[in-house]
Scaffold this motif. Sequence first.
Motif: not given
Length: 277
Positions: A13-15, A175-192, A228-231
């Motif tokens: 779901e996160k992916l 913005k609606e999608l960002e709310v569904k993603i945990e902050p730590r993962l979202l920060t990593s995604f934005k950095r990448i 889909h066991k880990k990112i």
Amino acid sequence: MAKKDPTDLSVEEKLKALYQLQTTLSSIDEKRAIRGELPLEVEELEDEIIGLNTRVERIEAEIKEFQDAIEQRKHEITTAEKSIERYKHQLDEVRNNREYDTLSKEIEFQELEVQLCNKKIREAQAKIEEKKQDLEKNKEIINDRNITLEEKKGELDEIIAETRTEEDRLKLKAKELEVKIEPRLLTSFKRIRKNARNGLGVVYVQRDACGGCFNKIPPQRQLDIKMHKKIIVCEYCGRIMIDPELAGVKLDTPAAEEKPKRKRAIRKKAEEKPAED
């Protein structure tokens, strides 16, 4: 119904949420790409016009300084001429040669002052003419740049007006999608995504390779991605990787069923040939 905590989502779901966010942000990038170099061109023109206006102000200040200097020299000439006139009247009343010589030297000195002031005035006037030409040239350039700037702004405003509604919709979706993603993962995604040349933070596997840098992915790692066991991130470019199925992409599978049939047919013919003999 209460919203599901982003940390409680499964890896799959996160992916999915990350890939949806990626596609939405890529669509926004496409809308902005339509503007091309226009925003940068507008900014450069505005900066150039500011610089030109500063130069014009400096030239006008220099012209004013030369004009003030001319006025000062004219005042000095007037003072010197009055002194000459006074000394000449005094010459008629001298009593000895020493007074005459002193007055004559004063007259000569004041005349030299007048000549020097006139020379300085001519030099200043020449400088003023030079500065005025430079001033007119810069004003013409400013006028030309302002016309170009208005044209570029008009083009940019027109493009923005055409894409604003769709871009605003996409921003809201992001913005609606960002709310569904945990902050730590979202920060990593934005950095990448920020460090990626094409703005892709999430890519799917294409032809056994990373969809971002196109380096080959070992079969075992591809299997881990499908599980889909880990990112999992690409060990070369650092992008988050998903399998095509999760991305909703159907890859063409080569039809390789005819070759075995052909071999069987050939074998059958080989078996029939001795019988005929």
